[in-house]
Design an enzyme around this catalytic site. Structure first.
Site, PDB file in Angstrom:
ATOM      1  CB  ALA A 192       3.905 114.372 -76.468  1.00  0.00           C
ATOM      2  CE  LYS A 235       2.178 108.924 -80.740  1.00  0.00           C
ATOM      3  NZ  LYS A 235       2.942 110.143 -80.780  1.00  0.00           N
TER       4      LYS A 235
HETATM    5  C1  LIG Z   1       6.004 112.219 -83.785  1.00  0.00           C
HETATM    6  C2  LIG Z   1       5.004 111.967 -82.786  1.00  0.00           C
HETATM    7  O1  LIG Z   1       4.535 110.890 -82.610  1.00  0.00           O
HETATM    8  C3  LIG Z   1       4.568 113.127 -81.970  1.00  0.00           C
HETATM    9  O2  LIG Z   1       3.197 113.254 -82.099  1.00  0.00           O
HETATM   10  C4  LIG Z   1       5.003 112.870 -80.580  1.00  0.00           C
HETATM   11  O3  LIG Z   1       3.953 112.907 -79.718  1.00  0.00           O
HETATM   12  C5  LIG Z   1       6.179 113.673 -80.177  1.00  0.00           C
HETATM   13  O4  LIG Z   1       5.883 114.872 -79.533  1.00  0.00           O
HETATM   14  P1  LIG Z   1       6.958 116.059 -79.504  1.00  0.00           P
HETATM   15  O5  LIG Z   1       6.991 116.603 -80.876  1.00  0.00           O
HETATM   16  O6  LIG Z   1       6.443 117.018 -78.479  1.00  0.00           O
HETATM   17  O7  LIG Z   1       8.268 115.473 -79.117  1.00  0.00           O
END
Ligand SMILES: CC(=O)[C@@H](O)[C@H](O)COP(=O)(O)O
Length: 257
Positions: free
Chosen positions: A184, A96
Site C-alpha cells: 500500500a 490477505k
Molecule cells: C489491492 C490491495 O490489496 C490494496 O488494498 C493494497 O493495499 C494496495 O494498495 P495501493 O492501492 O495503495 O497500491
C-alpha cells in the site's frame, strides 16, 4: 526465488485487481508484470453478480495464484467471516487480512488485526496481514501465527510512496528471516525500488498500476523497478560518504615536472 508459505514464486510483484478500466486491461497488466499472485476482494466480486463470474473466469485463465483479501472489513468478525467465505470460493488457505481501523487513512486496526490473525491462523489459514510498521504489533502477529508481514509505506491509494523509510529499515533488521512485503501507498516505480533496496522481499500494489494512463506499460515498469531494487540489495550497495573519494586511483599516474 521468493517463498511464501511454502510456495516458490519467481516474481516479487503482487498485484491488486481493482479499479482497472476494463478486464482486458487488467489481464494485460498481469501478463506484462509477470506477476504470479493477484489479490482479489471477495466482497467486490461477489457483489458484481454475473460480472463476478466472468472476473473469476479471467483470473483462472491468467493462471495466477489468488490471494483473496478482506478489503472493506472493519471488525474482527467481518474479516473472519469474509476469510472463510473466500476460502470456499477460491479453494485457498491464503488470505490477505485487512481490518481497517480508520476511515480517512484506511490505517489498520492493529488490535483487531492481531485478534483476527490468531483466529484465522488457528483455523489453518496462511495469513498475510496488512499492518503498520510497528514492531510490537509485528511481534504479536508472528506470535499469532503469521509467517509473512505486510507493512504499509503510506495510506492505501495515496501514491505517496515510502513515508517511513527509517521504520521500514528497522523492521527489516528486526525480522531478518521473515518474508516482508511492502503493501500500500506505492505511487511510482522508483518508490518500489527504494523499498526493495532496503531488503524487502516483495511489493504489493494496485492503484499506481490500475490508475496509470497505460496500466500494462506501468505494470512492466514496476516489474523492472522491483527486480532492480532487489538485485541492488543482493549486490551490496555502498554507504554514502561525506567526502569525495577519487574514482580513478592516483598511484601510478604520470608526473610532469
Ligand atoms: C489491492 C490491495 O490489496 C490494496 O488494498 C493494497 O493495499 C494496495 O494498495 P495501493 O492501492 O495503495 O497500491
Amino acid at each position: 526465488m521468493l517463498t511464501l508459505y511454502g510456495q516458490e514464486l519467481g516474481s516479487r510483484m503482487l498485484l491488486g485487481t481493482a479499479r482497472y478500466p476494463s478486464p482486458a486491461i487488467l489481464a494485460d497488466a498481469v501478463r506484462q508484470a509477470g506477476t504470479e499472485v493477484v489479490t482479489v476482494s471477495l466482497r467486490r466480486e461477489t457483489a458484481g453478480g454475473r460480472q463476478g463470474g466472468a472476473f473469476f473466469e479471467l483470473i483462472r485463465e491468467l493462471g495466477v495464484r489468488v490471494l483473496p483479501n478482506t478489503a472493506g472489513c472493519h471488525t474482527v468478525s467481518e474479516a473472519v467471516l469474509t476469510a472463510k467465505m473466500a476460502r470456499e470460493v477460491f479453494s485457498t488457505n491464503w488470505i490477505k487480512l485487512e481490518v481497517i481501523g480508520h476511515h480517512d487513512t484506511l490505517q489498520p486496526d492493529v488490535f483487531g488485526l492481531v485478534e483476527a490473525a490468531r483466529i484465522l491462523a488457528g483455523e489453518g489459514f496462511d495469513v498475510f496481514p496488512y499492518t503498520t510498521d510497528d514492531l510490537v504489533v509485528a511481534e504479536r502477529l508472528v506470535e499469532a501465527g503469521c509467517k509473512v508481514l505486510m507493512p504499509w509505506c503510506a495510506p492505501i491509494g495515496s501514491a505517496m510512496g515510502p513515508q517511513n523509510i527509517a521504520a521500514l529499515r528497522t523492521m527489516r533488521a528486526h525480522f531478518p528471516d521473515m518474508p516482508l512485503i511492502v503493501d500500500a501507498g506505492i505511487g511510482r516505480p522508483s518508490h518500489a525500488t527504494t523499498v526493495m533496496e532496503l531488503g524487502y522481499d516483495a511489493v504489493l500494489l494496485n492503484t499506481a498500476v490500475a490508475g496509470a494512463g497505460n496500466p500494462a506499460l506501468m505494470a512492466a515498469a514496476f516489474a523492472k523497478a522491483i527486480d532492480a531494487g532487489h538485485a541492488a540489495f543482493e549486490a551490496g550497495m555502498l554507504e554514502p560518504r561525506d567526502m569525495a573519494v577519487p574514482s580513478t586511483p592516483v598511484i601510478g599516474k604520470a608526473v610532469f615536472s
